[in-house]
Structures are given as structure tokens and as C-alpha cells.
Write a protein that holds these residues in place. Structure first.
Motif, PDB file in Angstrom:
ATOM      1  N   VAL A   8       8.276   7.237   5.226  1.00  0.00           N
ATOM      2  CA  VAL A   8       8.038   6.450   3.826  1.00  0.00           C
ATOM      3  C   VAL A   8       7.555   7.962   2.640  1.00  0.00           C
ATOM      4  O   VAL A   8       8.508   8.792   2.091  1.00  0.00           O
ATOM      5  N   GLN A   9       6.848   7.851   3.174  1.00  0.00           N
ATOM      6  CA  GLN A   9       5.816   9.337   1.732  1.00  0.00           C
ATOM      7  C   GLN A   9       6.267  11.040   2.572  1.00  0.00           C
ATOM      8  O   GLN A   9       6.918  11.370   1.940  1.00  0.00           O
ATOM      9  N   ALA A  10       6.532  10.626   3.731  1.00  0.00           N
ATOM     10  CA  ALA A  10       7.243  12.097   4.182  1.00  0.00           C
ATOM     11  C   ALA A  10       7.845  12.322   3.313  1.00  0.00           C
ATOM     12  O   ALA A  10       9.011  13.316   2.922  1.00  0.00           O
TER      13      ALA A  10
ATOM     14  N   THR B  49       1.208  -1.506  -0.185  1.00  0.00           N
ATOM     15  CA  THR B  49      -0.258  -0.352  -0.180  1.00  0.00           C
ATOM     16  C   THR B  49       1.078   1.500  -0.136  1.00  0.00           C
ATOM     17  O   THR B  49       0.584   2.049  -0.661  1.00  0.00           O
ATOM     18  N   SER B  50       2.282   0.881   0.662  1.00  0.00           N
ATOM     19  CA  SER B  50       3.592   3.057   0.044  1.00  0.00           C
ATOM     20  C   SER B  50       3.313   2.808  -1.146  1.00  0.00           C
ATOM     21  O   SER B  50       3.488   3.783  -1.382  1.00  0.00           O
ATOM     22  N   ARG B  51       3.405   1.547  -2.072  1.00  0.00           N
ATOM     23  CA  ARG B  51       4.381   1.651  -3.218  1.00  0.00           C
ATOM     24  C   ARG B  51       2.685   2.260  -3.959  1.00  0.00           C
ATOM     25  O   ARG B  51       3.104   2.850  -4.854  1.00  0.00           O
TER      26      ARG B  51
ATOM     27  N   VAL C  26      -0.140  12.588   6.841  1.00  0.00           N
ATOM     28  CA  VAL C  26      -0.661  11.328   7.817  1.00  0.00           C
ATOM     29  C   VAL C  26      -0.548  10.388   8.074  1.00  0.00           C
ATOM     30  O   VAL C  26      -0.939   9.565   7.337  1.00  0.00           O
ATOM     31  N   GLY C  27      -0.071   9.524   9.160  1.00  0.00           N
ATOM     32  CA  GLY C  27      -0.369   8.557   9.503  1.00  0.00           C
ATOM     33  C   GLY C  27       1.483   8.209   8.969  1.00  0.00           C
ATOM     34  O   GLY C  27       1.460   7.290   7.887  1.00  0.00           O
ATOM     35  N   THR C  28       2.174   8.714   9.516  1.00  0.00           N
ATOM     36  CA  THR C  28       3.343   9.199   8.860  1.00  0.00           C
ATOM     37  C   THR C  28       4.899   7.661   9.103  1.00  0.00           C
ATOM     38  O   THR C  28       5.152   7.281   7.771  1.00  0.00           O
ATOM     39  N   GLY C  29       4.194   6.493   9.831  1.00  0.00           N
ATOM     40  CA  GLY C  29       4.604   5.247  10.097  1.00  0.00           C
ATOM     41  C   GLY C  29       6.423   5.868   9.869  1.00  0.00           C
ATOM     42  O   GLY C  29       6.884   6.136  10.782  1.00  0.00           O
ATOM     43  N   SER C  30       6.640   4.770   9.193  1.00  0.00           N
ATOM     44  CA  SER C  30       8.325   4.489   8.591  1.00  0.00           C
ATOM     45  C   SER C  30       8.349   5.921   8.430  1.00  0.00           C
ATOM     46  O   SER C  30      10.230   6.647   8.159  1.00  0.00           O
TER      47      SER C  30
ATOM     48  N   TRP D 296      -2.983  -3.458  15.735  1.00  0.00           N
ATOM     49  CA  TRP D 296      -2.432  -3.726  15.554  1.00  0.00           C
ATOM     50  C   TRP D 296      -2.762  -1.630  15.225  1.00  0.00           C
ATOM     51  O   TRP D 296      -3.843  -1.043  14.018  1.00  0.00           O
ATOM     52  N   ALA D 297      -1.833  -0.410  15.867  1.00  0.00           N
ATOM     53  CA  ALA D 297      -1.879   0.738  15.263  1.00  0.00           C
ATOM     54  C   ALA D 297      -1.546   0.664  13.593  1.00  0.00           C
ATOM     55  O   ALA D 297      -2.788   1.744  12.777  1.00  0.00           O
ATOM     56  N   TYR D 298      -0.818   0.038  12.887  1.00  0.00           N
ATOM     57  CA  TYR D 298      -1.029   1.139  11.468  1.00  0.00           C
ATOM     58  C   TYR D 298      -2.049  -0.495  10.832  1.00  0.00           C
ATOM     59  O   TYR D 298      -2.441   0.468   9.519  1.00  0.00           O
TER      60      TYR D 298
ATOM     61  N   THR E 117       2.860  13.192  10.964  1.00  0.00           N
ATOM     62  CA  THR E 117       2.012  13.140  11.824  1.00  0.00           C
ATOM     63  C   THR E 117       2.284  11.754  11.928  1.00  0.00           C
ATOM     64  O   THR E 117       1.539  10.616  11.096  1.00  0.00           O
ATOM     65  N   ASP E 118       1.662  11.201  13.318  1.00  0.00           N
ATOM     66  CA  ASP E 118       1.638   9.685  13.657  1.00  0.00           C
ATOM     67  C   ASP E 118       1.119   9.736  15.072  1.00  0.00           C
ATOM     68  O   ASP E 118       1.490  10.608  15.866  1.00  0.00           O
ATOM     69  N   VAL E 119       0.360   8.927  15.621  1.00  0.00           N
ATOM     70  CA  VAL E 119      -0.479   8.696  16.771  1.00  0.00           C
ATOM     71  C   VAL E 119       0.782   7.658  17.129  1.00  0.00           C
ATOM     72  O   VAL E 119       1.107   7.521  18.515  1.00  0.00           O
TER      73      VAL E 119
ATOM     74  N   CYS F 159      -1.996  10.340   2.348  1.00  0.00           N
ATOM     75  CA  CYS F 159      -1.831   9.443   3.978  1.00  0.00           C
ATOM     76  C   CYS F 159      -2.620   8.286   3.256  1.00  0.00           C
ATOM     77  O   CYS F 159      -3.582   7.688   2.789  1.00  0.00           O
ATOM     78  N   ASN F 160      -1.596   6.940   3.928  1.00  0.00           N
ATOM     79  CA  ASN F 160      -2.407   5.783   3.706  1.00  0.00           C
ATOM     80  C   ASN F 160      -2.508   5.726   5.395  1.00  0.00           C
ATOM     81  O   ASN F 160      -1.575   5.262   6.278  1.00  0.00           O
ATOM     82  N   ALA F 161      -3.801   5.794   4.941  1.00  0.00           N
ATOM     83  CA  ALA F 161      -4.876   5.670   6.799  1.00  0.00           C
ATOM     84  C   ALA F 161      -4.419   3.875   6.968  1.00  0.00           C
ATOM     85  O   ALA F 161      -4.437   3.076   6.053  1.00  0.00           O
TER      86      ALA F 161
ATOM     87  N   GLY G 113       0.231  13.267  17.255  1.00  0.00           N
ATOM     88  CA  GLY G 113      -1.280  13.364  17.270  1.00  0.00           C
ATOM     89  C   GLY G 113      -2.478  12.749  16.130  1.00  0.00           C
ATOM     90  O   GLY G 113      -1.491  12.133  15.339  1.00  0.00           O
ATOM     91  N   SER G 114      -3.809  12.787  16.584  1.00  0.00           N
ATOM     92  CA  SER G 114      -4.661  11.738  15.353  1.00  0.00           C
ATOM     93  C   SER G 114      -5.150  12.556  14.148  1.00  0.00           C
ATOM     94  O   SER G 114      -5.392  13.743  14.501  1.00  0.00           O
ATOM     95  N   LEU G 115      -4.641  12.109  13.370  1.00  0.00           N
ATOM     96  CA  LEU G 115      -5.645  12.287  12.145  1.00  0.00           C
ATOM     97  C   LEU G 115      -5.067  13.721  11.646  1.00  0.00           C
ATOM     98  O   LEU G 115      -3.878  14.066  12.201  1.00  0.00           O
ATOM     99  N   PHE G 116      -5.316  14.635  11.609  1.00  0.00           N
ATOM    100  CA  PHE G 116      -5.348  16.123  11.024  1.00  0.00           C
ATOM    101  C   PHE G 116      -5.400  17.033  12.264  1.00  0.00           C
ATOM    102  O   PHE G 116      -5.238  18.302  11.987  1.00  0.00           O
TER     103      PHE G 116
HETATM  104  C1  LIG Z   1      -1.156   1.412   6.698  1.00  0.00           C
HETATM  105  S1  LIG Z   1       0.276   2.386   7.915  1.00  0.00           S
HETATM  106  C2  LIG Z   1       0.593   3.702   7.027  1.00  0.00           C
HETATM  107  C3  LIG Z   1       2.341   4.093   7.159  1.00  0.00           C
HETATM  108  C4  LIG Z   1       3.233   5.024   6.571  1.00  0.00           C
HETATM  109  N1  LIG Z   1       2.550   6.540   5.669  1.00  0.00           N
HETATM  110  C5  LIG Z   1       3.860   4.271   4.377  1.00  0.00           C
HETATM  111  O1  LIG Z   1       2.507   5.255   3.575  1.00  0.00           O
HETATM  112  O2  LIG Z   1       3.783   2.956   4.741  1.00  0.00           O
HETATM  113  C6  LIG Z   1      -0.798   3.587   8.917  1.00  0.00           C
HETATM  114  C7  LIG Z   1      -0.150   5.122   9.695  1.00  0.00           C
HETATM  115  O3  LIG Z   1      -1.224   5.943  11.116  1.00  0.00           O
HETATM  116  C8  LIG Z   1      -0.947   6.173  11.711  1.00  0.00           C
HETATM  117  N2  LIG Z   1      -2.735   5.797  12.632  1.00  0.00           N
HETATM  118  C9  LIG Z   1      -3.262   5.199  13.275  1.00  0.00           C
HETATM  119  N3  LIG Z   1      -3.858   5.485  13.812  1.00  0.00           N
HETATM  120  C10 LIG Z   1      -3.975   6.789  13.478  1.00  0.00           C
HETATM  121  C11 LIG Z   1      -4.165   8.097  13.668  1.00  0.00           C
HETATM  122  N4  LIG Z   1      -5.827   8.206  14.716  1.00  0.00           N
HETATM  123  N5  LIG Z   1      -3.796   9.083  13.177  1.00  0.00           N
HETATM  124  C12 LIG Z   1      -2.710   9.413  13.019  1.00  0.00           C
HETATM  125  N6  LIG Z   1      -1.745   8.185  12.121  1.00  0.00           N
HETATM  126  C13 LIG Z   1      -2.822   7.174  13.017  1.00  0.00           C
HETATM  127  C14 LIG Z   1      -0.077   4.744  12.317  1.00  0.00           C
HETATM  128  O4  LIG Z   1       0.905   4.813  12.918  1.00  0.00           O
HETATM  129  C15 LIG Z   1       0.593   3.906  10.619  1.00  0.00           C
HETATM  130  O5  LIG Z   1       1.898   4.549  11.411  1.00  0.00           O
END
Ligand SMILES: C[S@@+](CC[C@H](N)C(=O)[O-])C[C@H]1O[C@@H](n2cnc3c(N)ncnc32)[C@H](O)[C@@H]1O
Length: 496
Positions: free
Chosen positions: A166-168, A141-143, A160-164, A236-238, A181-183, A224-226, A208-211
Motif C-alpha cells: 500500500v505505501q509503495a 499503522t499503515s494510515r 521497505v517491508g511493503t506488505g500489501s 508473524w512476519a508483519y 521490498t519484503d522478506v 517503512c512501516n517496520a 530481502g531483509s530490510l535495506f
Molecule cells: C507492519 S507490516 C507493514 C506493511 C505495509 N508496508 C503497511 O504499511 O501496511 C511490516 C512488513 O515488514 C515485513 N518484514 C518483516 N521482517 C522484515 C525484514 N527483515 N525485512 C523486510 N521486511 C520485513 C513483513 O513481511 C511485513 O510485510
């Protein structure tokens, strides 16, 4: 400030990470080198493939680094020192990315993605072993999100939801400044470390959460890869954002539109549910129709409730009882919500001046999709021009040209001793690789558009050359207009 990851000993020490990144790049630790040594399928491999892969590696400095950080296998301290040098090894120790004793034991995986280096948690562990704040690297999904992101130069970007991260990191190369950003605190630590590993200094990290961390700011690009999986769990958070049904995705689409500057693009990987599998896209259509943006909905995967539950519990298949129990829990949850079909895909938004905005839906094949950012920019630019036309037929006054390579295929059938053309398709040969059906004559005509004449003149010249009757010319005119609209909206034709 130096952030420390409590359990994994990893430290976002920018100086050390930058030094380490330089040592990796000096060895050409890259996607190209890994494919060359381990084959094109190396990135799709899992830990079980490591014994085979490690035997393919040469006894070189590059081989040592691939063994340690791509395959995540221990290497001797002497070999690591020879590969990374004294400074590189000290930087590795300072970042905590490996445990250093007589052996160097990697604590993370570092993947080359294009010309970036991305550190993240190891290969996904078994269900019980993997932690809820697990941080993935560059997933399928990142790809997809990367391929669907416009890469023109911009002032600001928000991931938003930057994880590693990579998109940033990808955005930081064409945006003056990026907010990521990420939670998940561990995710932000990795993202910060990865920015330094790649020598990027224009990314700001906010928790922080989302926006919510974006406050009242506007951005030229939002990605955002939500955490979009429709799930009854908080495993899992991701994966599980903890919202009901597809509410996380709805919030992401609305939030992105709210933070998009004029002229800006948002590429969002989300999911949506449907009560009727024959009308799978009603919800994202409803979400986007009220926005002051043009939108493009790109469904990529779709499955019924059981299929969706099976896909996202795939890690349990070795344990029949647990897998069955999870399927029951998930399908009960979906049934209570009245969900029969779940789609996953992208929503792309473009904010522009004007009042008439439109939404369109096109399915995309995951395996066909290539870098489509330029196609997306052209498609939205064409839509803005089309919105200005008073009547559909005004397009005949425009001069158009093909913007991408295309492949035209005819369907032939033997009929009464002759071969008849019974249909034709045109395939866009880059980006989304969309296939368009149409009348063979109209398809042949659009495939020759080169910006040298107005569309109406091209039609008249062709009708005269083919000796068409008035009725046939009217038909060709209708087909040509339909097809030109379609190919403009797909970014395969452009206004000259
Ligand atoms: C599917 S991963 C995407 C990671 C990365 N952006 C990518 O494209 O590989 C979703 C990311 O959203 C984060 N996340 C989960 N709930 C969130 C929220 N409420 N607000 C912001 N980020 C959140 C997770 O911690 C995870 O890093």
C-alpha cells in the motif's frame, strides 16, 4: 513473470488484475461508496459485523461487489457476472482472488484505500488459524505512515517491508519509480498484484531483509512501516522481525539515513524501549543524533512492559490460560532486557546540505492526526533556515506568516470583580493538530503574522499599541522569539 501464491491459489497476473481493477472502478467500488452504504464505521468493523452490514446493502451490482470483497461473503455466480461482466469474471478467475463455482467465494479482501484498491489476506483469523506470512491490508499503522509521508513529486522512492504494497502504491503516484521490498514472498505477490489492480507500472519488487535489496542506491523518499513490535516471538512476519528488543527499528532508522538522497525524506514507523519511563525517548534521540540529517521523533503510543505485552497478545484474551502464559513470557523477556517502557511512533528524517543538524521530539495523538505531509516539509524547510541564523535573535529580521489555520484559546479567571486572562493555547488545526502553550500576548501576535512586516517591527508596533513598558516589551520579545521558533519547527509558521 507471473508469480503464484502456493496455498492461496492467487496469481499476480498483471493483465487479469488490471482488467479486474477497471471493472471495480467502473462500479465506483470506493471508500466513499462504502461509507455511504455502510456508514463511516464500516472500516473499523470485523467479520462478526458482516450479517448486519450485508443487510444494509442494496441489491445492486455495487452491493454485490461490496458483499464479496469488502465483507468477504459468497455471492452467486450470476450476481458476480452481472456486476463484473464476462471479462471481469474471467479476470477474477485468472487472478484466483475468488473460488468460482455456482457461488463466487472470495479468497482475499479487497479494500478501497482513497482511490486505490488493496487486496490482502482476509480479516485477521484466530491465533492458530492465521498464518505466519499473513499479509494485512491498510491497518491503523499503515494510515499513520501514510499521513506522515511528504507527497511532493520525486524521482525515486523505496518502501521497505511493503506488505500489501500500500505505501509503495501511494508513492507510485508521485514518484517516477518505486522499489518495494519484503522478506515475505506472499507479501510481494500481493504487492505486485495490487500494483496491477491499480494500473501502476512504475514499481519494482525485490525480496530481502530490510535495506539489503536496496544495495548502494539512494532514494528521494523512504517509507517503512517496520515489523517493529518488541517481542520474544517469531509468530508473524508483519509483527516480529526476529531482532533483539528494538534492534529492527534502530536498523531501519540507520538504513533509511544511509539510502536517503540529498533533499530526501524518510518516514519510518518504529518502536523503542526505555529503562526509565520518565526518559522514554533516549534511544531514538541517540540513534538520530549521529545522522547527517534533521530528524523529528513523534511518539504516538507508550506503555509499560505489562501493557505492551497485553496489547500485542490481545488475540488471546478469550483463552485466560494462554493469555496469562503469553503475558508471563513477554514480561519476563522485557524484564531480562531491563525494559520498563515501550514507545511506538514515527521517526521522520530529512537529508540536506549543511553541517548543523537537529533532532526534536513531539508527541502526536493518533486520533487527531490528519494528512501532515505538507506540514512536515514546511517544518524541515524552516529548520534548515533556522540552522543558518547566527543568533536566535536574528529571527527578528525575518518576515513570517502563518501557514495553517490555528485556534487560539484563552483561559479566563474572575479576579477582584474583573475577568483576567491567565493563560492561552494555540492549536494547529490540521496535520498533527499540535497544541502549543505560551504567553497570551505572544500567542495573539503570532496568530496575526501575515508576511507584511518583519517580526521585530511587528513586536515594536504591538508594544506601542499596548503601551508596554521596557520590561514588558523585553518579556514579549523573548516570548515571541520562543514561540516563533517553536511554530516554525512545527511547520505552522513559514519564512516569507
Ligand atoms: C507492519 S507490516 C507493514 C506493511 C505495509 N508496508 C503497511 O504499511 O501496511 C511490516 C512488513 O515488514 C515485513 N518484514 C518483516 N521482517 C522484515 C525484514 N527483515 N525485512 C523486510 N521486511 C520485513 C513483513 O513481511 C511485513 O510485510
Amino acid at each position: 513473470m507471473i508469480r503464484r501464491m502456493a496455498t492461496a491459489h492467487v496469481t499476480a497476473d498483471p493483465g487479469a488484475a488490471r482488467t479486474l481493477g477497471e471493472a471495480f472502478r467502473a462500479l465506483d467500488y470506493s471508500e466513499g461508496a462504502i461509507s455511504r452504504l455502510l456508514g463511516d464505521e464500516a472500516y473499523a468493523g470485523d467479520p462478526e459485523d458482516a450479517p448486519v452490514a450485508e443487510r444494509r446493502l442494496p441489491q445492486t451490482e455495487l452491493g454485490t461487489v461490496i458483499r464479496a470483497f469488502f465483507l468477504q461473503l459468497p455471492v452467486s455466480r450470476r450476481a458476480a457476472g452481472a456486476a463484473l461482466g464476462r471479462r471481469g469474471l474471467a479476470a477474477l478467475e485468472a487472478t484466483g482472488l475468488a473460488e468460482i463455482g455456482a457461488e463466487v467465494v472470495p479468497r482475499v479482501r479487497i479494500l478501497p484505500v482513497g482511490d486505490l484498491l488493496v487486496a490482502s489476506d482476509d480479516f485477521p483469523g484466530e491465533d492458530d488459524e492465521s498464518r505466519s506470512d499473513y499479509v494485512a491490508a491498510y491497518t491503523p499503522t499503515s494510515r499513520l505512515l501514510d499521513s506522515l509521508t511528504p507527497r511532493r513529486r520525486v524521482g525515486s522512492a523505496l518502501d521497505v517491508g511493503t506488505g500489501s504494497g500500500v505505501q509503495a502504491l501511494l508513492a507510485a503516484r508521485h514518484a517516477r519509480r518505486v522499489v518495494a521490498t519484503d522478506v515475505n514472498e506472499r507479501a510481494l505477490l500481493y504487492a505486485e498484484l495490487n500494483a496491477a489492480l491499480n494500473g501502476l507500472e512504475n514499481i519494482e519488487f525485490r525480496r530481502g531483509s530490510l535495506f539489503e535489496p536496496a544495495g548502494g542506491e539512494y532514494f528521494d523518499l523512504v517509507t517503512c512501516n517496520a515489523p517493529y513490535v518488541v517481542s520474544p516471538e517469531n509468530r508473524w512476519a508483519y509483527r516480529d522481525a526476529g531482532f533483539r528488543a528494538d534492534e529492527a527499528s534502530e536498523r531501519v532508522v540507520q538504513g533509511a539515513a544511509d539510502h536517503l538522497a540529498d533533499g530526501g525524506f524518510a518516514t519510518l514507523l518504529v518502536s523503542w524501549v526505555a529503562a526509565d519511563e520518565d526518559e522514554p525517548d533516549e534511544r531514538p534521540i541517540a540513534w538520530t543524533e549521529t545522522l547527517d540529517c534533521d530528524s523529528w521523533i513523534l511518539p504516538i503510543w507508550g506503555s509499560d512492559a505489562l501493557g505492551h505485552s497485553a496489547t500485542w497478545n490481545d488475540h488471546l484474551t478469550d483463552d485466560r490460560a494462554r493469555f496469562g502464559a503469553a503475558l508471563d513470557t513477554w514480561t519476563d523477556y522485557l524484564a531480562r532486557l531491563g525494559v520498563r517502557w515501550v514507545s511506538e511512533g514515527a521517526v521522520v528524517l530529512h537529508r540536506r546540505a549543511g553541517r548543523r543538524f537537529s533532532t526534536r521530539v513531539d508527541e502526536v495523538e493518533e486520533d487527531e492526526l490528519e494528512e501532515a505531509g505538507a506540514q512536515i516539509e514546511r517544518a524541515f524547510a524552516a529548520r534548515a533556515r533556522l540552522a543558518e541564523l547566527k543568533r536566535r535573535a536574528d529571527l527578528l529580521e525575518a518576515t513570517l506568516s502563518l501557514a495553517v489555520p490555528v485556534r487560539l484559546e484563552h483561559e479566563l479567571e474572575p479576579r477582584r470583580g474583573r475577568v483576567a486572562v491567565t493563560g492561552a493555547t494555540l492549536q494547529i488545526e490540521e496535520g498533527t493538530h499540535t497544541i502549543v502553550e505560551g504567553s497570551p500576548r505572544a500567542l495573539e501576535l503570532v496568530a496575526t503574522l501575515d508576511g507584511s512586516a518583519r517580526l521585530g517591527d511587528v513586536l515594536q508596533m504591538s508594544a506601542a499599541r499596548l503601551g508596554l513598558s521596557e520590561t514588558e516589551t523585553s518579556q514579549l520579545r523573548r516570548d515571541l522569539l520562543d514561540l516563533s521558533h517553536e511554530l516554525l519547527e512545527l511547520g505552522a509558521l513559514r519564512f516569507c
